[in-house]
Design a protein around this motif. Structure first.
Motif, PDB file in Angstrom:
ATOM      1  N   LYS A 191      55.303  19.381  63.043  1.00 25.87           N
ATOM      2  CA  LYS A 191      55.624  20.762  62.692  1.00 25.87           C
ATOM      3  C   LYS A 191      56.237  20.912  61.308  1.00 25.87           C
ATOM      4  O   LYS A 191      56.006  21.913  60.644  1.00 25.87           O
ATOM      5  CB  LYS A 191      56.612  21.351  63.713  1.00 25.87           C
ATOM      6  N   THR A 192      57.013  19.914  60.876  1.00 25.32           N
ATOM      7  CA  THR A 192      57.837  20.134  59.688  1.00 25.32           C
ATOM      8  C   THR A 192      57.554  19.208  58.518  1.00 25.32           C
ATOM      9  O   THR A 192      57.991  19.499  57.398  1.00 25.32           O
ATOM     10  CB  THR A 192      59.331  19.995  60.050  1.00 25.32           C
ATOM     11  N   LEU A 207      49.019  18.495  71.869  1.00 27.00           N
ATOM     12  CA  LEU A 207      50.140  19.247  71.322  1.00 27.00           C
ATOM     13  C   LEU A 207      50.492  18.787  69.913  1.00 27.00           C
ATOM     14  O   LEU A 207      50.795  19.602  69.039  1.00 27.00           O
ATOM     15  CB  LEU A 207      51.368  19.114  72.228  1.00 27.00           C
ATOM     16  N   VAL A 208      50.449  17.475  69.670  1.00 29.33           N
ATOM     17  CA  VAL A 208      50.742  16.942  68.341  1.00 29.33           C
ATOM     18  C   VAL A 208      49.669  17.388  67.356  1.00 29.33           C
ATOM     19  O   VAL A 208      49.974  17.874  66.263  1.00 29.33           O
ATOM     20  CB  VAL A 208      50.870  15.400  68.375  1.00 29.33           C
ATOM     21  N   ARG A 209      48.406  17.255  67.737  1.00 31.21           N
ATOM     22  CA  ARG A 209      47.326  17.671  66.833  1.00 31.21           C
ATOM     23  C   ARG A 209      47.384  19.166  66.569  1.00 31.21           C
ATOM     24  O   ARG A 209      47.161  19.633  65.454  1.00 31.21           O
ATOM     25  CB  ARG A 209      45.952  17.276  67.415  1.00 31.21           C
ATOM     26  N   ARG A 210      47.720  19.956  67.575  1.00 30.45           N
ATOM     27  CA  ARG A 210      47.837  21.412  67.421  1.00 30.45           C
ATOM     28  C   ARG A 210      48.982  21.765  66.480  1.00 30.45           C
ATOM     29  O   ARG A 210      48.859  22.653  65.631  1.00 30.45           O
ATOM     30  CB  ARG A 210      48.047  22.052  68.790  1.00 30.45           C
ATOM     31  N   ALA A 211      50.099  21.066  66.611  1.00 27.66           N
ATOM     32  CA  ALA A 211      51.236  21.311  65.722  1.00 27.66           C
ATOM     33  C   ALA A 211      50.872  20.978  64.282  1.00 27.66           C
ATOM     34  O   ALA A 211      51.238  21.714  63.356  1.00 27.66           O
ATOM     35  CB  ALA A 211      52.442  20.486  66.172  1.00 27.66           C
ATOM     36  N   ALA A 257      47.842  21.089  63.053  1.00 22.18           N
ATOM     37  CA  ALA A 257      46.879  22.110  62.636  1.00 22.18           C
ATOM     38  C   ALA A 257      47.577  23.372  62.135  1.00 22.18           C
ATOM     39  O   ALA A 257      47.060  24.066  61.259  1.00 22.18           O
ATOM     40  CB  ALA A 257      45.942  22.450  63.793  1.00 22.18           C
ATOM     41  N   ARG A 258      48.757  23.651  62.646  1.00 17.19           N
ATOM     42  CA  ARG A 258      49.507  24.843  62.245  1.00 17.19           C
ATOM     43  C   ARG A 258      50.457  24.594  61.080  1.00 17.19           C
ATOM     44  O   ARG A 258      51.012  25.538  60.518  1.00 17.19           O
ATOM     45  CB  ARG A 258      50.295  25.360  63.442  1.00 17.19           C
ATOM     46  N   ASN A 259      50.645  23.339  60.698  1.00 20.05           N
ATOM     47  CA  ASN A 259      51.566  22.979  59.621  1.00 20.05           C
ATOM     48  C   ASN A 259      50.955  23.386  58.280  1.00 20.05           C
ATOM     49  O   ASN A 259      49.871  22.938  57.927  1.00 20.05           O
ATOM     50  CB  ASN A 259      51.836  21.469  59.667  1.00 20.05           C
ATOM     51  N   ILE A 260      51.652  24.210  57.523  1.00 17.75           N
ATOM     52  CA  ILE A 260      51.115  24.689  56.243  1.00 17.75           C
ATOM     53  C   ILE A 260      51.114  23.609  55.164  1.00 17.75           C
ATOM     54  O   ILE A 260      50.542  23.799  54.097  1.00 17.75           O
ATOM     55  CB  ILE A 260      51.878  25.935  55.731  1.00 17.75           C
ATOM     56  N   ASN A 261      51.734  22.470  55.462  1.00 20.13           N
ATOM     57  CA  ASN A 261      51.798  21.386  54.489  1.00 20.13           C
ATOM     58  C   ASN A 261      50.623  20.418  54.571  1.00 20.13           C
ATOM     59  O   ASN A 261      50.543  19.504  53.760  1.00 20.13           O
ATOM     60  CB  ASN A 261      53.101  20.606  54.663  1.00 20.13           C
ATOM     61  N   ARG A 280      56.709  22.417  70.461  1.00 22.08           N
ATOM     62  CA  ARG A 280      57.858  21.680  70.976  1.00 22.08           C
ATOM     63  C   ARG A 280      58.417  22.325  72.238  1.00 22.08           C
ATOM     64  O   ARG A 280      59.181  21.697  72.964  1.00 22.08           O
ATOM     65  CB  ARG A 280      58.942  21.570  69.904  1.00 22.08           C
ATOM     66  N   GLU A 281      58.030  23.556  72.492  1.00 25.75           N
ATOM     67  CA  GLU A 281      58.530  24.278  73.664  1.00 25.75           C
ATOM     68  C   GLU A 281      57.424  24.616  74.654  1.00 25.75           C
ATOM     69  O   GLU A 281      57.674  25.250  75.668  1.00 25.75           O
ATOM     70  CB  GLU A 281      59.219  25.558  73.205  1.00 25.75           C
TER      71      GLU A 281
END
Length: 106
Positions: A16-17, A34-38, A40-44, A93-94
């Motif tokens: 995520k971060t 969940l890890v791959r999805r997080a 995918a959403r990470n702008i970095n 994470r939630e």
């Protein structure tokens, strides 16, 4: 970073971060949706990671990656029923997809 030696929660925090592309590339191959999805959403993430995840076999991942501003390859989702789980915007994470009260059964 040794991806197999850290917990799922730690992987999700990194996904995520993190701004470290090497870490994100390693985790983009995670067995956890969940890890791959997080990631995918990470702008970095970079274009390569975004494009790779756009064609992930799990719609929850590929849909999020296709909406990432770094994604340059588009995937056609018109043949899929994008249920609430796919477009869910909760923090990974939630998330508890198994016990989610908003999950629709089709």
């Amino acid at each position: 970073m040794y991806a197999k030696q850290i917990s799922l929660n730690e992987k999700l925090d990194i996904a995520k971060t993190s701004e470290n592309l090497d870490e994100l590339k390693v985790l983009a191959d995670s067995e956890s949706m969940l890890v791959r999805r997080a990631i995918a959403r990470n702008i970095n993430i970079d274009e390569n990671i975004a494009n790779l995840l756009t064609f992930d076999p799990v719609l929850n991942v590929s849909y999020m990656a296709s909406n990432n501003p770094k994604c340059t390859q588009k995937r056609d989702f018109s043949n899929y029923s994008l249920v609430g789980c796919v477009v869910c915007d909760k923090d990974e994470r939630e998330l508890n997809c198994v016990e989610c009260q908003n999950k629709k059964i089709y």
